[in-house]
Design an enzyme around this catalytic site. Structure first.
Site, PDB file in Angstrom:
ATOM      1  N   GLN A 109      10.356  11.098  -6.457  1.00  0.00           N
ATOM      2  CA  GLN A 109       9.026  11.043  -7.059  1.00  0.00           C
ATOM      3  C   GLN A 109       8.961  11.734  -8.418  1.00  0.00           C
ATOM      4  OE1 GLN A 109       7.054  12.244  -3.039  1.00  0.00           O
ATOM      5  NE2 GLN A 109       5.540  10.949  -4.045  1.00  0.00           N
ATOM      6  N   ARG A 126       9.175  23.917  -2.672  1.00  0.00           N
ATOM      7  CA  ARG A 126       9.800  22.933  -1.788  1.00  0.00           C
ATOM      8  C   ARG A 126      10.137  21.672  -2.591  1.00  0.00           C
ATOM      9  NH1 ARG A 126       6.968  18.730   1.534  1.00  0.00           N
ATOM     10  NH2 ARG A 126       8.491  17.899   3.004  1.00  0.00           N
ATOM     11  N   HIS A 135      14.000  13.142   2.077  1.00  0.00           N
ATOM     12  CA  HIS A 135      12.615  12.739   1.783  1.00  0.00           C
ATOM     13  C   HIS A 135      12.637  11.263   1.376  1.00  0.00           C
ATOM     14  CE1 HIS A 135       8.420  14.342   0.569  1.00  0.00           C
ATOM     15  NE2 HIS A 135       8.358  13.026   0.445  1.00  0.00           N
ATOM     16  N   ASN A 137      11.440  14.808   6.046  1.00  0.00           N
ATOM     17  CA  ASN A 137      10.039  14.727   5.685  1.00  0.00           C
ATOM     18  C   ASN A 137       9.409  13.518   6.371  1.00  0.00           C
ATOM     19  OD1 ASN A 137       7.658  15.434   3.906  1.00  0.00           O
ATOM     20  ND2 ASN A 137       7.966  13.271   3.377  1.00  0.00           N
ATOM     21  N   GLU A 138       8.380  13.754   7.145  1.00  0.00           N
ATOM     22  CA  GLU A 138       7.575  12.685   7.752  1.00  0.00           C
ATOM     23  C   GLU A 138       8.411  11.545   8.331  1.00  0.00           C
ATOM     24  OE1 GLU A 138       4.449  11.439   5.127  1.00  0.00           O
ATOM     25  OE2 GLU A 138       3.641  13.451   4.944  1.00  0.00           O
ATOM     26  N   ASN A 175       2.564  18.259   7.499  1.00  0.00           N
ATOM     27  CA  ASN A 175       1.933  17.635   6.333  1.00  0.00           C
ATOM     28  C   ASN A 175       0.609  17.051   6.795  1.00  0.00           C
ATOM     29  OD1 ASN A 175       4.370  18.197   5.152  1.00  0.00           O
ATOM     30  ND2 ASN A 175       4.902  16.071   4.688  1.00  0.00           N
ATOM     31  N   TYR A 184      -3.393  15.594   5.548  1.00  0.00           N
ATOM     32  CA  TYR A 184      -4.288  15.199   4.457  1.00  0.00           C
ATOM     33  C   TYR A 184      -5.693  14.821   4.903  1.00  0.00           C
ATOM     34  CZ  TYR A 184      -0.180  15.018   1.417  1.00  0.00           C
ATOM     35  OH  TYR A 184       0.935  15.357   0.698  1.00  0.00           O
ATOM     36  N   GLU A 239       2.729  20.293   3.297  1.00  0.00           N
ATOM     37  CA  GLU A 239       2.000  19.462   2.329  1.00  0.00           C
ATOM     38  C   GLU A 239       0.528  19.412   2.688  1.00  0.00           C
ATOM     39  OE1 GLU A 239       3.354  15.446   1.605  1.00  0.00           O
ATOM     40  OE2 GLU A 239       5.455  16.071   1.576  1.00  0.00           O
TER      41      GLU A 239
HETATM   42  C1  GBH Z   1       3.109  12.358   1.990  1.00  0.00           C
HETATM   43  O1  GBH Z   1       2.840  11.208   2.699  1.00  0.00           O
HETATM   44  C2  GBH Z   1       4.499  12.302   1.440  1.00  0.00           C
HETATM   45  O2  GBH Z   1       5.358  13.215   2.079  1.00  0.00           O
HETATM   46  C3  GBH Z   1       4.556  12.485  -0.039  1.00  0.00           C
HETATM   47  O3  GBH Z   1       5.798  12.085  -0.532  1.00  0.00           O
HETATM   48  C4  GBH Z   1       3.405  11.754  -0.655  1.00  0.00           C
HETATM   49  O4  GBH Z   1       3.501  11.705  -2.047  1.00  0.00           O
HETATM   50  C5  GBH Z   1       2.146  12.437  -0.237  1.00  0.00           C
HETATM   51  O5  GBH Z   1       2.089  12.628   1.131  1.00  0.00           O
HETATM   52  C6  GBH Z   1       0.874  11.757  -0.698  1.00  0.00           C
HETATM   53  O6  GBH Z   1       0.724  10.485  -0.153  1.00  0.00           O
HETATM   54  O7  GBH Z   1      -2.593   2.980   5.310  1.00  0.00           O
HETATM   55  O8  GBH Z   1      -4.374   4.152   6.426  1.00  0.00           O
HETATM   56  O9  GBH Z   1      -2.175   4.141   7.378  1.00  0.00           O
HETATM   57  C7  GBH Z   1       1.521  11.081   3.154  1.00  0.00           C
HETATM   58  C8  GBH Z   1       1.469  10.288   4.413  1.00  0.00           C
HETATM   59  C9  GBH Z   1       0.122   8.590   3.359  1.00  0.00           C
HETATM   60  C10 GBH Z   1       0.557   8.623   5.713  1.00  0.00           C
HETATM   61  C11 GBH Z   1      -0.881   7.504   3.568  1.00  0.00           C
HETATM   62  C12 GBH Z   1      -0.409   7.506   5.873  1.00  0.00           C
HETATM   63  C13 GBH Z   1      -1.226   5.473   4.759  1.00  0.00           C
HETATM   64  C14 GBH Z   1      -2.598   5.553   5.279  1.00  0.00           C
HETATM   65  N1  GBH Z   1       0.358   9.396   4.537  1.00  0.00           N
HETATM   66  N2  GBH Z   1      -0.502   6.724   4.671  1.00  0.00           N
HETATM   67  S1  GBH Z   1      -2.974   4.122   6.166  1.00  0.00           S
END
Ligand code: GBH
Length: 490
Positions: free
Chosen positions: A26, A84, A129, A173-174, A316, A318, A386
């Site tokens: 990235q 990280r 990653h 990662n994930e 992680n 969000y 994250e």
């Molecule tokens: C992380 O992934 C990554 O580790 C990182 O590299 C990335 O840049 C960062 O977060 C921001 O995205 O289509 O409704 O299912 C985040 C993981 C991203 C998982 C969005 C679910 C799709 C939502 N999430 N993803 S949906």
């Protein structure tokens, strides 16, 4: 109320880790320089130029391969004590295998680590990653059981070269994004889309590869250098859509069959996949006339081999979803989604004006998720590897400032009132970067990157200043208001 807790004077514990996160592909660019070979992401965007929202590639990105000194300086400016970053497998091993180690790849990460050392910043390394060497994908990638050996050899090269300096390691990662979205769907490389089969094979090999690397580290390198190792698992919080027992069951089932798919084998007392998932996939496979369950099984020896292979729980996080049980079949047949049989939506009333449509601002979900992990996995030490917010650009990023305040408020309540064992927090991300399928159109950085300028100029945003203040005061700004979500109304 969306907040994770009322206004308070809570502060972060004395030895709390404050960090920022990035990932190799990235930010680095230099995609074919100094002996690096193609990764599955380089390959995907070359073969399918419309894969990203803006038609972009990660070829140059933030050019951190050449600008790592500025990156280290930025971490220092923030006052963070840990950084990280991830190591690019195809930069270290161009063939994917350990027959040929690229000295220039090793040198790059040595330079980065010594630059961090100058500022007293602890490196945390993510071993994988998402950027698998394409040469390994050609032979099946994570669905090929030999990947366990290949990945272990790769990790061994990293330990030989960096374990004397690196005290925190993240194996994956994930992994759910790798397997579910990359092998069972098209959202992530290699976009294989063999749903119902490949996501389970991928997960099975990946968990064994994780365990293999943990045992190698624990036996051969920890005695020499010390250090801690974990995995970074991604999870949304799952809130029942309504108060009915059925929706409550759906929310619990979501967590067990997503986060638990990866966490239960490693962090639970019993090990193995969650019982609920085994039952669902076994029964469905039988109905569908498969001779074997589509879910591969661990032998009792393998259950024991995988269980307990982590020193901390990397998380992680969000956003949050609302869950209910599906009335009929959902998703493709067969698929993990279809096997599990639940429906996931978000509340349109939840605030957000994010460039990432999935990123609704629901701070209380963070606190509930930390609680769930703490209860389910026996008070495990958690490091939030994250958390962050995406917008379209600009240094006056009041929405990101507000997001961080609300989520850190939730985290403080989690530590002080729920007594969760959270040891650290990493903001995603240090700087704007190549956001996978969103390309450069969605920005997560504390630093703005001018991708049009030849030297990819980095400028601190308002959120960088906020984070610096949080770190130095070990708490939230005095004027923070847990009720205020106006930064997200347009
Ligand atoms: C992380 O992934 C990554 O580790 C990182 O590299 C990335 O840049 C960062 O977060 C921001 O995205 O289509 O409704 O299912 C985040 C993981 C991203 C998982 C969005 C679910 C799709 C939502 N999430 N993803 S949906």
């Amino acid at each position: 109320n969306l907040a994770g807790g009322a206004k308070s004077n809570y502060t972060f514990p004395k030895d709390f880790l404050f960090g920022v996160s990035t990932a190799a592909i990235q930010i680095e660019g230099a995609w074919n320089e100094d002996g690096k070979s193609e990764s599955i992401w380089d390959h995907l965007v070359r073969v399918n130029p419309n894969f990203t929202r803006d038609g972009s590639t990660p070829n140059v990105a933030a050019n951190s391969y050449h600008l790592y000194k500025r990156d280290a300086e930025m971490v220092h400016e923030l006052g963070a004590n840990i950084y990280r970053f991830s190591i690019s497998w195809p930069r270290i091993l161009p063939t994917g295998l350990a027959n040929q180690v690229n000295p220039l790849g090793i040198q790059y990460y040595k330079n980065l680590i010594s630059e961090l050392e100058r500022y007293n910043i602890t490196p945390m390394v993510t071993i994988y990653h998402w950027d698998l060497p394409q040469k390994l994908q050609d032979i099946g990638g994570w669905t090929n059981a030999h990947i366990i050996d290949y990945y272990t050899d790769y990790a061994n090269v990293l330990f030989e070269n960096f374990a004397d300096k690196v005290k925190y390691w993240i194996t994956f990662n994930e992994p759910m994004q790798t397997c579910l979205e990359g092998y069972g769907n098209t959202y992530r490389a290699p976009a294989l889309n063999r749903h119902g089969i490949a996501e389970y094979l991928c997960t099975h090999n990946l968990l064994k590869a994780h365990a293999s690397v943990y045992h190698l580290f624990h036996k051969q390198y920890r005695p020499l250098y010390g250090g801690k190792m974990g995995m970074s698992l991604d999870s949304n919080w799952a809130e029942p859509k309504t108060d009915t027992p059925r929706d409550k069951m759906a929310a619990e089932l979501y967590l067990k069959t997503h986060l638990g798919w990866y966490a239960h084998p490693v962090y639970s007392e019993t090990g193995n996949y969650p019982e609920e998932l085994i039952k669902l996939v076994d029964e469905k496979s039988k109905k569908q006339n498969y001779t074997h369950s589509r879910l591969p099984k661990f032998t009792p020896e393998e259950v024991a081999y995988v269980r307990g292979t982590a020193d901390f729980f990397g998380l992680n996080h969000y956003t949050t979803y609302l869950l209910s049980m599906a009335d009929g079949e959902v998703g493709e047949v067969p698929s993990h989604e279809n096997d599990v049989g639940i429906v996931r939506v978000q509340d349109p009333k939840w605030p957000s004006k994010s460039s990432s449509s999935w990123l609704k601002v629901v701070p209380f979900g963070f606190r509930r998720l930390l609680n769930w992990i703490t209860k389910t996995y026996n008070n495990v030490p958690i490091i939030v590897t994250e958390n962050g917010y995406a917008d379209f650009s600009g240094v006056k990023d009041e929405a990101r400032v507000s997001y961080y305040c609300h989520y850190l408020n939730s985290l403080l309540h989690s530590i002080h009132e729920d007594k969760t064992n959270v040891r650290g927090y990493f903001a995603w991300s240090l700087m704007d970067n190549w956001e996978w399928d969103d390309g450069y159109a969605s920005r997560f950085g504390l630093y703005l990157v001018d991708f049009n300028s030849p030297n990819k100029t980095r400028t601190a945003k308002e959120s960088a200043k906020l984070y610096t203040n949080v770190i130095s005061s070990r708490g939230l700004p005095a004027d923070y208001d847990p009720e205020d979500f106006t930064a997200f109304s347009s």
